[in-house]
Design a protein around this motif. Structure first.
Motif, PDB file in Angstrom:
ATOM      1  N   ASP A  70       0.924  -1.077   0.074  1.00  0.00           N
ATOM      2  CA  ASP A  70       0.032   0.133   0.042  1.00  0.00           C
ATOM      3  C   ASP A  70       1.036   1.095  -0.127  1.00  0.00           C
ATOM      4  OD1 ASP A  70      -2.786   0.883   0.253  1.00  0.00           O
ATOM      5  OD2 ASP A  70      -1.745   2.057   1.747  1.00  0.00           O
ATOM      6  N   LYS A  82      -4.687   0.424  -5.640  1.00  0.00           N
ATOM      7  CA  LYS A  82      -4.808   0.759  -4.317  1.00  0.00           C
ATOM      8  C   LYS A  82      -6.181   0.039  -3.777  1.00  0.00           C
ATOM      9  CE  LYS A  82      -4.252   4.688  -1.140  1.00  0.00           C
ATOM     10  NZ  LYS A  82      -3.688   3.914  -0.283  1.00  0.00           N
ATOM     11  N   GLU A  83      -7.219   0.313  -4.626  1.00  0.00           N
ATOM     12  CA  GLU A  83      -8.498  -0.457  -4.253  1.00  0.00           C
ATOM     13  C   GLU A  83      -8.239  -1.898  -4.044  1.00  0.00           C
ATOM     14  OE1 GLU A  83     -11.349   0.439  -7.438  1.00  0.00           O
ATOM     15  OE2 GLU A  83     -11.201   2.515  -6.721  1.00  0.00           O
ATOM     16  N   ASP A 119      -6.440  -2.410  -0.800  1.00  0.00           N
ATOM     17  CA  ASP A 119      -7.489  -1.988   0.574  1.00  0.00           C
ATOM     18  C   ASP A 119      -8.027  -3.274   1.001  1.00  0.00           C
ATOM     19  OD1 ASP A 119      -6.567   0.446   0.514  1.00  0.00           O
ATOM     20  OD2 ASP A 119      -8.149   1.415  -0.567  1.00  0.00           O
TER      21      ASP A 119
END
Lengths: 156, 900
Positions: A78, A104-105, A108
Motif C-alpha cells: 500500500d 490501491k483499491e 485495500d
C-alpha cells in the motif's frame, strides 16, 4: 534546413498530442514542461527519469512483497502504491496513475490476485511510457541539434 | 370344476409326497408350507434356532383360536391337515399291501404244509402221485421259484436210493422236514419283519407331534430372522385390543399389552395417530403404510414405519388387523438431516447470491459516492473561480444590463455551488465518512451569529429574532459546525418561504425524549430548537416527503423558489447522526415550525480559559460580555434599504436591536469592506477570500468568510490582509506574486527575512522536485521535511510563514503533525508532541522559544480521496487544502492567500 526543423517540430507536436490523446499523459505533464526554462533545460527529463527509477524500484519491492502467496505485507504494498500514485500524478503519467488507483483499491481489500494483476499492468504502463517519452526526448534533441526550438504545445 | 381341480391337485401332491423320502424329511414339508426356500445346510441353523423358542411372545391360548377363526389361519390348518391325511393314507396303503403279501405267503405256507401232510399220507400209499402234486400245486411251485435261493436244497431232492425202499422214504421224509423247517423259519422272519414295520409305522403315526415339529421349525426360523430385527408385529381385534404381539417393548409384560389398546398402553405423541390410522385401515379394509413418530415416556422419540392390514374371518367379516411396525428413527433422522442440509444449502446459496448482489451494489454505491464526492470537489474548484471572478467583476463599473446579467451569473453560480456542497455533504453522511466533532460552544452566540448572518443577506422586510430560555446552559459541547449548518439551513429556508412577518429561533431545555438511547450520560442536556416563520406554510400532504432527497413541497414551489431540495434532507440526516430528531409542524399560510431536539454535554465551567480559545475557533468572537447570557436578539431590516445593486452595503441593512455590535464589518460576508473603500482593495481581499471561501462553504454555506476568519488568529489575519491588499492595490493589479508587497505587509513577524519562509512537508521526492521547481518559478524557495517528525522539528527550529503539508506520510502523517503544531501554538510547549512519541531535537534556544503570536498557516496537500477529506484537514487544525497534483496555479493561489 528550416524545412527539417519545421518537420521535426511538427512531428514533435503531433507525437506529444498523441500521447495526451492516448491518455499516457495529462495536464500535469504540461505543468512540468512549463517549469522547464533556460535555467533548467533538462528539468522534465530529470524528473521523468527520476520517476522511472522510482517506478522500477517500487515495483521490485512490491513484487517481492506479493511473491509469497500467504502473509502478503499489504501495508508495505500500500505504501508503495501510494508513493507511485503520488509520483505518477505529479509527473502527469496518467495511465500509470489510473492503474495505481485500481491497484490501491485491490490493496485495500487485500486482493492479492488483483494486486499482482495491477502490478503487472503498472509495470507495463510505465515501461510503455518510458519508451514513448524516450522517443519524445530524442525528438527534442534532434530539434535542438537542428538549431530549432522546442515548440509550445497547447493541449487544450 | 373346482372339485376336479382339487382332486387333480391332491393327485399331484400325492405323487409329490410319494416321490419324496417322506418319513425322514419333514423339513421339505415345512418349507413348502411356509414358502421358504431352504438354503443349503439350513437344518443345522434351524436346530440352533430351536433353542430360542422360549422367547415366543405369542398368546398361546388365543393364537390357535385366532388361527381357527381367520381365513389365513384356517387355510393354513387345512393345508397341514390335508398333508397329514395324505401321509397317513399313504402309510395305510403301504401297510395294506405288505399285509396282503404276508397273508398270501402265509396262505401258501399253510397250503404247502397241508399238501406235504397229504402227500406224506398219500405217498405212503401211492408214491407215483408226486408228479401230480408237483404239477397241481401251482402256488407252492411259484413260491418255491421265488424263494429259490433258500430252497435250493429242497427243490432238487437228490434221491440216491431206490424208489420205494425204506431208505428212499427216509431220505424223502428228511428232506421234506428240512423244507418245512426252512418254511417255518421264513414265516417267523416275515412275522418279525411285519412287527418291526408296524413298530416304525407307529413311531411316525402321531400327527400332532408331526405338526408341532413343523410349526416349531417354522417358528424357529422366523425367530432367527426376526429376533434382532427392529420390527414389532401384532394382531389386534376390531376394538384394536392386542391379541398377539411379537418383539414388544422389553419392559412391558405380556399382560400389560394383551387385551389393551395402544392408547391404554402408551402415552404421548403419535399414539393417538397410530390408533386412528389402524382404525382407518380397519374401516376402509385396505392395507396401507404410514410413518408415525412416537413421543412417549416409555421409549422417547422414535419413528416407526407401520404397516397395517385388515384381517377377515371365513365369513369375510373384519375381525381385526395385523400390524407390523419397523423402527426407522435413524433413517428418518438421516433423511431429515439430509433435507435440512439440502435446505440449508439452498438457503445459504440464496443468501450468498443475495450477499454477492448486495456487495456488488454496495461497491457500486460506494464507488458512485466516492466518484460523486470527487466530482463535486473537482467541479467546485473551477466553479468557485467563476463565481469569484464574477463577484470581482460586479465591483467594477458596469452598466445596468451588464449588472443584471452578472447578478444572474453569480446567483446561478452560488446555486450550483450550494448544490454541490449539499451533494458532497449527503454523500459523506451516507457513506459514513462524516465525523462529528465535540467542541465547546455557546448556544446563544451561535443563534445570534446565525441570525446575523441571515440578516446580512436579507433582502426582505422580515424581523429575525432569537429567543433562548434562561435554563439553556451557557456552554455546551457538541458539533457546533453541524448545528450551525442545520440552523443556517432552516433559517434560510424559513426566510425563503416567508414574505412578511418574522422568522426566529427559540431554544429551550426539555426532558429526555423517548427516542433517546441509553448511552446518554447524566451530564447531557436535551435542547429543543424551534425555527419558526410566518411564511406560506406547508400543506399536510406534502409533509411526509419534505425530508426526502430532491423533493420539494411541490413542483410549483420548486419553480418559484428554486433550491435543490437537499437542504432539509441533509438537516435531518445531520440531526439523526447527532442522535436527535427533526420534526415539522405547519399550517398553510400561517407558517411552519421546524423543531430539532439534540443532546448536548454540559461543559464544565472550570476550563473556561480553554473554551475561550475553542470558542473563538468557531465564531467570529467579539469580547461582548452580554453575549454569554443574553437571551433575546432581534434583527430588523431598515425600511426602504433593500439589497441594492451596489452590492456590499448589506452590512448596514440591519440594526442590532438589543445587542450593539461594535464592528458591523465583522458580520458582513466576504465582500465585506466598507462601501467607501476603494475597489482595488476589495478586489484583493476578494481573491484571497474567494479562493478560501470555496473550501469552507460546505461547512457554513451562508458565510464562508466567517468560518475562514474563525480559524485561530482571525483578527490579525484580517487586518493583515487588509493592509496587504492596501499595499497591493497601490500597484492596481490583481497579480499577487510580488514579493515587495508581502514583505511590506508583514510587519513584525516578517522582519527577520525579506523572503517568506515556506516549509514543504512531503515524502515523495518527485513531488518534492516538482513542487520545488514550481515554487522557484513563483520566486520562492522552500525548506523540505520528509515526514511529520521532521516537520515538527523544522517548525521548532525556525519560524515559517507557510507550511505545505502532505497528509499521508510515513513516520508521522500530516494530520497528526499539524495537530501537534497547533497544540504547541496553544500551549507554548511541545509536550503533546513528546507525549505522542515524536523525537524532538533539543537545542539551546529552547528556553527562549516563546509561543508564536500568530497562527502558522498550514495548507494540506491531499490526494483528493474520501479518506483525506477536507473535513479531516480542518478538524486537525489545517487552514485549507490544495488537492494533488499540485499545479502552478494552485500554489500561486495559496501563496497569494497566505503570504501577501
Amino acid at each position: 534546413m528550416n524545412n527539417v526543423v519545421a518537420q521535426l517540430q511538427r512531428q514533435f507536436h503531433d507525437y506529444l498530442v498523441s500521447l495526451y490523446q492516448q491518455g499516457f499523459l495529462d495536464n500535469q505533464f504540461s505543468e512540468l514542461r512549463k517549469l522547464q526554462d533556460d535555467g533548467t533545460p533538462d528539468f522534465v527529463a530529470e524528473v521523468v527519469s527520476l520517476f522511472f527509477e522510482d517506478c522500477s524500484k517500487l515495483i521490485n519491492t512490491m513484487s517481492r512483497s506479493l511473491e509469497r502467496p500467504e502473509n502478503v505485507d499489504f501495508k508495505q504494498v500500500d505504501s508503495g502504491v501510494h508513493q507511485l500514485k503520488g509520483s505518477s500524478s505529479s509527473v502527469g503519467a496518467r495511465r500509470v496513475k489510473n492503474v495505481c488507483i485500481s491497484f490501491k483499491e485491490c490493496c485495500d481489500v487485500q486482493n492479492r490476485e488483483g494486486c499482482i494483476r495491477c502490478l503487472q499492468q503498472v509495470d507495463y504502463e510505465y515501461k510503455m511510457l518510458k519508451t514513448k517519452l524516450q522517443d519524445l526526448f530524442n525528438l527534442e534533441q534532434q530539434i535542438l541539434q537542428a538549431g530549432g526550438t522546442i515548440p509550445q504545445v497547447d493541449i487544450n | 370344476m373346482v372339485c376336479e381341480m382339487e382332486t387333480d391337485q391332491t393327485e399331484e401332491m400325492d405323487v409329490e409326497v410319494l416321490s419324496s423320502m417322506w418319513p425322514e424329511d419333514v423339513g421339505t414339508q415345512a418349507d413348502n408350507q411356509f414358502n421358504v426356500e431352504k438354503p443349503a445346510g439350513d437344518s443345522d441353523t434351524l436346530k440352533e434356532v430351536d433353542i430360542a423358542e422360549k422367547r415366543t411372545m405369542a398368546d398361546l391360548k388365543r393364537l390357535p383360536e385366532l388361527l381357527n377363526t381367520t381365513d389365513q389361519g384356517s387355510s393354513q390348518l387345512t393345508n397341514l391337515v390335508r398333508q397329514w391325511e395324505y401321509m397317513q393314507d399313504h402309510a395305510v396303503r403301504l401297510l395294506r399291501e405288505e399285509l396282503k403279501i404276508l397273508t398270501k405267503q402265509r396262505e401258501e405256507a399253510e397250503a404247502k404244509e397241508l399238501k406235504i401232510i397229504e402227500e406224506h399220507n398219500f405217498e405212503t400209499e401211492e408214491p407215483e402221485n408226486v408228479p401230480v402234486l408237483d404239477e397241481t400245486s401251482h402256488l407252492f411251485r411259484r413260491f418255491r421259484q421265488k424263494k429259490r435261493d433258500e430252497l435250493v436244497d429242497s427243490k432238487r431232492v437228490v434221491i440216491d436210493e431206490e424208489f420205494d425202499t425204506v431208505a428212499y422214504w427216509k431220505q424223502k421224509a428228511l428232506s421234506l422236514e428240512k423244507m418245512l423247517e426252512a418254511s417255518t423259519e421264513r414265516e417267523r422272519r416275515l412275522i418279525e419283519k411285519l412287527n418291526e414295520s408296524l413298530k416304525t409305522m407307529e413311531s411316525h403315526s402321531a400327527p400332532v407331534e408331526e405338526l408341532t415339529q413343523n410349526l416349531k421349525r417354522a417358528e424357529g426360523f422366523l425367530h432367527f430372522i426376526l429376533q434382532n430385527a427392529p420390527i414389532v408385529m401384532g394382531h389386534q381385534d376390531k376394538d384394536l385390543r392386542y391379541l398377539f404381539i411379537y418383539n414388544k417393548f422389553p419392559s412391558l409384560r405380556e399382560q400389560d399389552i394383551l387385551g389393551k389398546t395402544d392408547v391404554e398402553i402408551f402415552h404421548g405423541g403419535g399414539v393417538k395417530e397410530s390408533q386412528d390410522f389402524k382404525r382407518e385401515v380397519l374401516e376402509k379394509g385396505k392395507a396401507s403404510k404410514r410413518e408415525i413418530t412416537f413421543e412417549t415416556d416409555l421409549f422417547g422419540s422414535k419413528t416407526f414405519l407401520i404397516y397395517v392390514e385388515p384381517v377377515y374371518n371365513k365369513a369375510r367379516e373384519k375381525i381385526g388387523i395385523n400390524y407390523m411396525g419397523m423402527e426407522v428413527t435413524d433413517q428418518v433422522r438421516k433423511r431429515e438431516k439430509m433435507a435440512k442440509l439440502r435446505e440449508d444449502n439452498a438457503v445459504r446459496k440464496a443468501m450468498e447470491s443475495e450477499l454477492t448482489k448486495t456487495i456488488h451494489i454496495t461497491e457500486e454505491t460506494m464507488r458512485a459516492k466516492q466518484m460523486l464526492a470527487t466530482m463535486s470537489h473537482e467541479i467546485r474548484s473551477p466553479l468557485s473561480g467563476v463565481v469569484g471572478m464574477a463577484e470581482i467583476l460586479s465591483t467594477t463599473k458596469l452598466d445596468k444590463e451588464q449588472r443584471q446579467l452578472l447578478n444572474v451569473m453569480i446567483s446561478s453560480g452560488d446555486l450550483v455551488l450550494q448544490l454541490i456542497n449539499d451533494i458532497l455533504d449527503l454523500s459523506k453522511v451516507e457513506s459514513g465518512v462524516m465525523k462529528l466533532e465535540a467542541t465547546k460552544f455557546r448556544p446563544r452566540e451561535v443563534v445570534k451569529h446565525v441570525l446575523q448572518t441571515a440578516a446580512a443577506s436579507l433582502k426582505k422586510d422580515l424581523t429575525l429574532e432569537g429567543n433562548i430560555a434562561d435554563e439553556v446552559p451557557i456552554l455546551v459541547v457538541g458539533d457546533v459546525l453541524r448545528i450551525r449548518q442545520i440552523l443556517t439551513n432552516l433559517i434560510s429556508n424559513a426566510i425563503k418561504f416567508t414574505h412578511q412577518g418574522k422568522v426566529g429561533i427559540k431554544l429551550k431545555v426539555i426532558s429526555e425524549p423517548s427516542f433517546a438511547s441509553e448511552e446518554q450520560n447524566e451530564t447531557s442536556v436535551w435542547i429543543c430548537c424551534d425555527v419558526y416563520d410566518t411564511g406560506i406554510g406547508i400543506p399536510e400532504n406534502a409533509l411526509p416527503c419534505l425530508f426526502k432527497k430532491y423533493m420539494q413541497a411541490s413542483a410549483d414551489h420548486a419553480r418559484k423558489y428554486g433550491g435543490t431540495g437537499l437542504g432539509l434532507a441533509i438537516c435531518k440526516q445531520l440531526v439523526e447522526l447527532m442522535g436527535g430528531q427533526l420534526t415539522v409542524t405547519s399550517q398553510v399560510n400561517a407558517g411552519s415550525t421546524f423543531t430539532f431536539i439534540l443532546p448536548y454535554k454540559v461543559a464544565t465551567s472550570d476550563d473556561h480559559s480553554d473554551d475561550q480559545e475553542e470558542f473563538s475557533d468557531m465564531v467570529d468572537h467579539q469580547p461582548e460580555p452580554d453575549d454569554t447570557t443574553e437571551g433575546y436578539f432581534q434583527f430588523k431590516p431598515l425600511l426602504g434599504s433593500i439589497y441594492s445593486n451596489g452590492g456590499p452595503v448589506i452590512g448596514n441593512n440591519f440594526l442590532p436591536h438589543k445587542v450593539m455590535l461594535t464592528s458591523p464589518v465583522r458580520i458582513i460576508n466576504g465582500f465585506g469592506a466598507e462601501p467607501s473603500n476603494n475597489t482595488g482593495q476589495s478586489e484583493t481581499v476578494q481573491v484571497g477570500n474567494g479562493g478560501y471561501m470555496d473550501e469552507t462553504r460546505q461547512n457554513c454555506p451562508e458565510s464562508g468568510h466567517e468560518y475562514g476568519n474563525g480559524n485561530g488568529g482571525c483578527s490579525s489575519k484580517e487586518s493583515e490582509s487588509c493592509s496587504s491588499s492596501q499595499a497591493s492595490s497601490e500597484g492596481g493589479v490583481l497579480e499577487m506574486e510580488s514579493e515587495i508587497t508581502v514583505s511590506s505587509s508583514k510587519e513584525e513577524e516578517k522582519t527577520e527575512t525579506s523572503k517568506p519562509k515556506i516549509l514543504l512537508v512531503e515524502d515523495n521526492k518527485i513531488n518534492i522536485m516538482v513542487a520545488k521547481s514550481m515554487m522557484k518559478q513563483l520566486g520562492y524557495t522552500m525548506d523540505i521535511a520528509n515526514n511529520g517528525v521532521e516537520a515538527i522539528n523544522a517548525v521548532k527550529e525556525s519560524s515559517f510563514d507557510l507550511v505545505l503539508m502532505d497528509v499521508c506520510m510515513p513516520v508521522l502523517d500530516g494530520l497528526k503533525a499539524t495537530r501537534l503544531i497547533r497544540s504547541y501554538e496553544e500551549s507554548g510547549n511541545w509536550d503533546a508532541a513528546l507525549e505522542a512519541g515524536v523525537d524532538i531535537k533539543t537545542s539551546e534556544n529552547d528556553q527562549t522559544c516563546v509561543p508564536p503570536t500568530n497562527r502558522l498557516p498550514i495548507v494540506a496537500m491531499t490526494a483528493n480521496t474520501l479518506a483525506e477529506s477536507s473535513e479531516e484537514c480542518y478538524a486537525n487544525g489545517m487552514d485549507s487544502f490544495i488537492s494533488k497534483p499540485v499545479t502552478l496555479q494552485k500554489l500561486k493561489e495559496c501563496i497569494q492567500q497566505y503570504l501577501q
